[in-house]
Design a protein around this motif. Structure first.
Motif, mmCIF file in Angstrom:
data_model
loop_
_atom_site.group_PDB
_atom_site.id
_atom_site.type_symbol
_atom_site.label_atom_id
_atom_site.label_comp_id
_atom_site.label_asym_id
_atom_site.label_seq_id
_atom_site.Cartn_x
_atom_site.Cartn_y
_atom_site.Cartn_z
ATOM 1 N N VAL A 20 38.175 25.236 47.107
ATOM 2 C CA VAL A 20 39.350 25.639 46.241
ATOM 3 C C VAL A 20 40.740 25.419 46.914
ATOM 4 N N PRO A 21 41.659 25.120 46.117
ATOM 5 C CA PRO A 21 42.903 24.840 46.702
ATOM 6 C C PRO A 21 43.489 25.794 47.643
ATOM 7 N N GLU A 22 44.049 25.300 48.869
ATOM 8 C CA GLU A 22 44.736 26.250 49.866
ATOM 9 C C GLU A 22 45.420 27.339 49.114
ATOM 10 N N GLY A 23 45.282 28.684 49.743
ATOM 11 C CA GLY A 23 45.946 29.780 49.306
ATOM 12 C C GLY A 23 45.344 30.607 48.216
ATOM 13 N N ARG A 24 44.510 30.036 47.523
ATOM 14 C CA ARG A 24 43.700 30.404 46.192
ATOM 15 C C ARG A 24 42.513 31.305 46.724
ATOM 16 N N ARG A 25 42.275 32.274 45.955
ATOM 17 C CA ARG A 25 40.916 33.180 45.855
ATOM 18 C C ARG A 25 40.439 33.260 44.814
ATOM 19 N N VAL A 26 39.191 33.014 44.493
ATOM 20 C CA VAL A 26 38.553 32.857 43.103
ATOM 21 C C VAL A 26 37.436 33.838 43.085
ATOM 22 N N TYR A 27 37.364 34.796 42.075
ATOM 23 C CA TYR A 27 36.032 35.611 41.854
ATOM 24 C C TYR A 27 35.619 35.165 40.463
ATOM 25 N N ALA A 28 34.190 35.019 40.413
ATOM 26 C CA ALA A 28 33.606 34.461 39.211
ATOM 27 C C ALA A 28 32.429 35.466 38.939
ATOM 28 N N ILE A 29 32.634 36.400 37.882
ATOM 29 C CA ILE A 29 31.668 37.150 37.312
ATOM 30 C C ILE A 29 30.626 36.799 36.198
ATOM 31 N N GLY A 30 29.432 36.887 36.598
ATOM 32 C CA GLY A 30 28.028 36.571 35.704
ATOM 33 C C GLY A 30 28.290 37.432 34.317
ATOM 34 N N ASP A 31 27.145 37.206 33.763
ATOM 35 C CA ASP A 31 27.096 37.790 32.290
ATOM 36 C C ASP A 31 26.971 39.384 32.288
ATOM 37 N N VAL A 32 28.002 40.019 31.699
ATOM 38 C CA VAL A 32 28.101 41.696 31.906
ATOM 39 C C VAL A 32 27.061 41.999 30.738
ATOM 40 N N HIS A 33 27.153 41.447 29.601
ATOM 41 C CA HIS A 33 26.258 42.033 28.469
ATOM 42 C C HIS A 33 26.192 43.293 28.337
ATOM 43 N N GLY A 34 27.489 44.111 27.896
ATOM 44 C CA GLY A 34 27.480 45.357 27.590
ATOM 45 C C GLY A 34 27.385 46.370 28.580
ATOM 46 N N ARG A 35 27.245 46.065 29.874
ATOM 47 C CA ARG A 35 27.148 47.071 30.918
ATOM 48 C C ARG A 35 28.454 47.368 31.555
ATOM 49 N N ASN A 36 29.217 48.344 30.792
ATOM 50 C CA ASN A 36 30.581 48.428 31.246
ATOM 51 C C ASN A 36 30.422 49.180 32.534
ATOM 52 N N ASP A 37 29.622 50.182 32.782
ATOM 53 C CA ASP A 37 29.264 50.910 34.046
ATOM 54 C C ASP A 37 29.186 50.045 35.312
ATOM 55 N N LEU A 38 28.218 48.810 35.087
ATOM 56 C CA LEU A 38 28.094 48.031 36.114
ATOM 57 C C LEU A 38 29.458 47.150 36.100
ATOM 58 N N LEU A 39 30.133 46.665 35.184
ATOM 59 C CA LEU A 39 31.566 45.914 35.447
ATOM 60 C C LEU A 39 32.275 46.768 36.258
ATOM 61 N N GLN A 40 32.670 48.304 35.781
ATOM 62 C CA GLN A 40 33.672 48.961 36.685
ATOM 63 C C GLN A 40 33.095 49.031 38.028
ATOM 64 N N ALA A 41 31.859 49.216 38.542
ATOM 65 C CA ALA A 41 31.592 49.202 39.647
ATOM 66 C C ALA A 41 31.701 47.627 40.296
ATOM 67 N N LEU A 42 31.357 46.805 39.759
ATOM 68 C CA LEU A 42 31.582 45.365 40.494
ATOM 69 C C LEU A 42 33.119 45.103 40.821
ATOM 70 N N LEU A 43 34.132 45.608 39.671
ATOM 71 C CA LEU A 43 35.454 45.505 39.926
ATOM 72 C C LEU A 43 35.940 46.242 40.862
ATOM 73 N N THR A 44 35.325 47.686 41.215
ATOM 74 C CA THR A 44 35.730 48.284 42.453
ATOM 75 C C THR A 44 35.720 47.351 43.700
ATOM 76 N N LYS A 45 34.396 46.941 43.903
ATOM 77 C CA LYS A 45 33.984 46.006 44.838
ATOM 78 C C LYS A 45 34.949 44.652 45.136
ATOM 79 N N ILE A 46 35.283 44.088 43.975
ATOM 80 C CA ILE A 46 35.950 42.895 43.938
ATOM 81 C C ILE A 46 37.578 43.403 44.564
ATOM 82 N N ILE A 47 38.017 44.223 43.852
ATOM 83 C CA ILE A 47 39.359 44.511 44.406
ATOM 84 C C ILE A 47 39.460 45.083 45.771
ATOM 85 N N LYS A 48 38.343 45.739 46.301
ATOM 86 C CA LYS A 48 38.130 46.135 47.701
ATOM 87 C C LYS A 48 38.263 44.895 48.686
ATOM 88 N N ASP A 49 37.328 44.026 48.227
ATOM 89 C CA ASP A 49 36.980 42.830 48.931
ATOM 90 C C ASP A 49 38.294 41.995 49.046
#
Length: 255
Positions: A20-49
């Motif tokens: 990916v172009p220099e200076g950019r960082r990309v996170y791609a998230i797979g199919d959530v399918h109504g699992r808001n609990d998992l989405l919030q947990a994964l977003l916490t990991k992404i933000i920390k990372d």
């Protein structure tokens, strides 16, 4: 044949050398399918990372199918809208389930029937309707009720989703792409629904294709394809791909 040869694109770099172009960082998230609990947990990991990796122009891409099957599609859409408002650097792809969601939102009975069959029942129940009310409605009545249940803010948000995102050597789509067709000429139907024709070919693409839609137990890297749908709604494993320069890593809710 000549026309196809003339429009043939340069094959993608192998996955391990794609960038990916220099200076950019990309996170791609797979199919959530109504699992808001998992989405919030994964977003916490992404933000920390993201914070631990230092300064970069970071963005998050959702590969589609935020809704259906899991218990809290309404909550997922609220979380996604709030994330976009707070960060601004968040993009969303239109999955086949979003396509059907929008069709059902019109109140068309045939669309609501199909929506109900592919996981929309759980989406409907995540809004302001009880199970008892739902059971008591026949399909005609349900079709009349659905447009009243889905907030216009959710419908407008989903309608704004994109079909394809290209960043550097990567193309992000929901379902896949039609082999032999340049990315610029792909049909919406294929980007949202294709499966076997995309998965069964060994033909290289012009970009590394990052996709969801088809469930695997773990991330699947094959040729110039990376599949990150790990069946979150039943497996409890929602997965994200991280990209920066030529680096590639994964985060999920199972570890």
């Amino acid at each position: 044949m000549l026309k196809r040869l003339l429009r043939r694109q340069k094959p993608a770099k192998p996955i391990d050398s794609a960038t990916v172009p220099e200076g950019r960082r990309v996170y791609a998230i797979g199919d959530v399918h109504g699992r808001n609990d998992l989405l919030q947990a994964l977003l916490t990991k992404i933000i920390k990372d993201d914070q631990e990796r230092g300064l970069a122009e970071s963005e998050i891409i959702f590969l589609g199918d935020l809704v259906d099957r899991g218990p809290d599609s309404a909550g997922v859409l609220d979380t996604a809208m709030r994330l976009m408002a707070e960060r601004g650097n968040v993009r969303f792809l239109m999955g086949n389930h979003e396509e059907v969601y929008l069709a059902a939102a019109t109140g068309d009975e045939k669309s609501v029937r199909f929506f109900n069959r592919i996981g929309g029942r759980e989406t409907i129940l995540s809004y302001d309707i009880t199970m008892q009310e739902y059971i008591e409605l026949d399909m005609t009545q349900l079709a009349e009720r659905v447009p009243q249940l889905l907030p216009q803010s959710h419908v407008d948000f989903v309608a704004s989703f994109e079909n394809q995102i290209i960043i550097g050597d990567y193309a992000f789509v929901h379902a896949g792409v039609r082999p032999g067709v340049p990315l610029s000429e792909q049909r919406e139907k294929d980007l949202r629904w294709i499966r076997e024709d995309f998965l069964s070919t060994s033909e290289p693409y012009e970009k590394v294709i990052v996709y969801g839609h088809t469930i695997n137990d773990d991330v699947l890297e094959t040729g110039t394809r990376i599949g990150i749908d790990t069946g979150a709604y039943y497996s409890d494993k929602l997965t994200a791909l991280g990209l920066q320069g030529s680096d590639r890593w994964y985060l999920d809710t199972a570890t």
